[in-house]
Scaffold this motif. Structure first.
Motif, PDB file in Angstrom:
ATOM      1  N   LEU A   9      13.526  -3.629  -2.051  1.00 56.16           N
ATOM      2  CA  LEU A   9      12.613  -2.484  -2.036  1.00 56.16           C
ATOM      3  C   LEU A   9      12.206  -2.102  -0.617  1.00 56.16           C
ATOM      4  O   LEU A   9      12.165  -0.916  -0.278  1.00 56.16           O
ATOM      5  CB  LEU A   9      11.363  -2.794  -2.863  1.00 56.16           C
ATOM      6  CG  LEU A   9      10.272  -1.727  -2.873  1.00 56.16           C
ATOM      7  CD1 LEU A   9      10.782  -0.455  -3.522  1.00 56.16           C
ATOM      8  CD2 LEU A   9       9.039  -2.247  -3.594  1.00 56.16           C
ATOM      9  N   LEU A  10      11.911  -3.071   0.217  1.00 51.86           N
ATOM     10  CA  LEU A  10      11.394  -2.775   1.551  1.00 51.86           C
ATOM     11  C   LEU A  10      12.378  -1.986   2.418  1.00 51.86           C
ATOM     12  O   LEU A  10      11.992  -0.977   3.016  1.00 51.86           O
ATOM     13  CB  LEU A  10      10.939  -4.064   2.231  1.00 51.86           C
ATOM     14  CG  LEU A  10       9.873  -4.843   1.450  1.00 51.86           C
ATOM     15  CD1 LEU A  10       9.495  -6.115   2.186  1.00 51.86           C
ATOM     16  CD2 LEU A  10       8.664  -3.990   1.177  1.00 51.86           C
ATOM     17  N   PRO A  11      13.661  -2.379   2.483  1.00 51.88           N
ATOM     18  CA  PRO A  11      14.600  -1.550   3.252  1.00 51.88           C
ATOM     19  C   PRO A  11      14.775  -0.143   2.669  1.00 51.88           C
ATOM     20  O   PRO A  11      14.957   0.822   3.410  1.00 51.88           O
ATOM     21  CB  PRO A  11      15.918  -2.323   3.189  1.00 51.88           C
ATOM     22  CG  PRO A  11      15.542  -3.714   2.842  1.00 51.88           C
ATOM     23  CD  PRO A  11      14.288  -3.618   2.044  1.00 51.88           C
ATOM     24  N   LYS A  12      14.696  -0.021   1.362  1.00 55.47           N
ATOM     25  CA  LYS A  12      14.823   1.298   0.740  1.00 55.47           C
ATOM     26  C   LYS A  12      13.641   2.190   1.108  1.00 55.47           C
ATOM     27  O   LYS A  12      13.813   3.374   1.389  1.00 55.47           O
ATOM     28  CB  LYS A  12      14.939   1.166  -0.780  1.00 55.47           C
ATOM     29  CG  LYS A  12      16.274   0.593  -1.200  1.00 55.47           C
ATOM     30  CD  LYS A  12      16.353   0.422  -2.696  1.00 55.47           C
ATOM     31  CE  LYS A  12      17.686  -0.190  -3.087  1.00 55.47           C
ATOM     32  NZ  LYS A  12      17.817  -0.383  -4.529  1.00 55.47           N
ATOM     33  N   LEU A  13      12.435   1.614   1.120  1.00 57.98           N
ATOM     34  CA  LEU A  13      11.263   2.395   1.514  1.00 57.98           C
ATOM     35  C   LEU A  13      11.340   2.781   2.991  1.00 57.98           C
ATOM     36  O   LEU A  13      10.985   3.893   3.366  1.00 57.98           O
ATOM     37  CB  LEU A  13       9.980   1.608   1.234  1.00 57.98           C
ATOM     38  CG  LEU A  13       9.623   1.430  -0.237  1.00 57.98           C
ATOM     39  CD1 LEU A  13       8.445   0.490  -0.386  1.00 57.98           C
ATOM     40  CD2 LEU A  13       9.324   2.774  -0.881  1.00 57.98           C
ATOM     41  N   ALA A  14      11.813   1.858   3.815  1.00 56.33           N
ATOM     42  CA  ALA A  14      11.978   2.164   5.241  1.00 56.33           C
ATOM     43  C   ALA A  14      12.987   3.292   5.438  1.00 56.33           C
ATOM     44  O   ALA A  14      12.806   4.144   6.312  1.00 56.33           O
ATOM     45  CB  ALA A  14      12.393   0.912   5.994  1.00 56.33           C
ATOM     46  N   ALA A  15      14.032   3.327   4.624  1.00 55.16           N
ATOM     47  CA  ALA A  15      15.022   4.396   4.705  1.00 55.16           C
ATOM     48  C   ALA A  15      14.424   5.752   4.332  1.00 55.16           C
ATOM     49  O   ALA A  15      14.923   6.797   4.748  1.00 55.16           O
ATOM     50  CB  ALA A  15      16.222   4.084   3.808  1.00 55.16           C
ATOM     51  N   LEU A  16      13.326   5.725   3.589  1.00 54.15           N
ATOM     52  CA  LEU A  16      12.615   6.955   3.217  1.00 54.15           C
ATOM     53  C   LEU A  16      11.494   7.280   4.203  1.00 54.15           C
ATOM     54  O   LEU A  16      10.618   8.079   3.918  1.00 54.15           O
ATOM     55  CB  LEU A  16      12.036   6.820   1.800  1.00 54.15           C
ATOM     56  CG  LEU A  16      13.061   6.688   0.688  1.00 54.15           C
ATOM     57  CD1 LEU A  16      12.358   6.349  -0.632  1.00 54.15           C
ATOM     58  CD2 LEU A  16      13.860   7.964   0.547  1.00 54.15           C
TER      59      LEU A  16
END
Length: 63
Positions: free
Chosen positions: A49-56
Motif C-alpha cells: 500500500l505505501l509505495p502505491k500511495l507514494a506513486a499517487l
C-alpha cells in the motif's frame, strides 16, 4: 455552517492493521501533517500500500 466539518491534522496512535489503515486514510484526507504512531503495522499487513500511495503523490515519511 452546513455540511460535515473538514478533517484536520492530528497526532494519533493505532494498535493493529485495520486501525492504522483507517487513520492513514483520514490523515490523507485531512488538512495539514498528521503523525500516526503504530505505522509499522501497515508494513506487516499492507506493505504494498505505501509505495502505491507514494506513486499517487502521497507524502509519507517514517521516523
Amino acid at each position: 455552517m452546513q455540511g460535515p466539518s473538514a478533517l484536520t491534522a492530528a497526532h494519533v496512535a493505532g494498535e493493529g492493521i485495520p486501525t492504522v489503515a483507517a487513520l492513514l486514510t483520514a490523515a490523507l484526507a485531512a488538512d495539514g501533517i498528521s503523525n500516526i504512531q503504530g505505522f509499522y503495522h501497515l508494513q506487516r499487513g499492507y506493505s504494498a500500500l505505501l509505495p502505491k500511495l507514494a506513486a499517487l503523490d502521497a507524502e509519507l515519511t517514517q521516523h
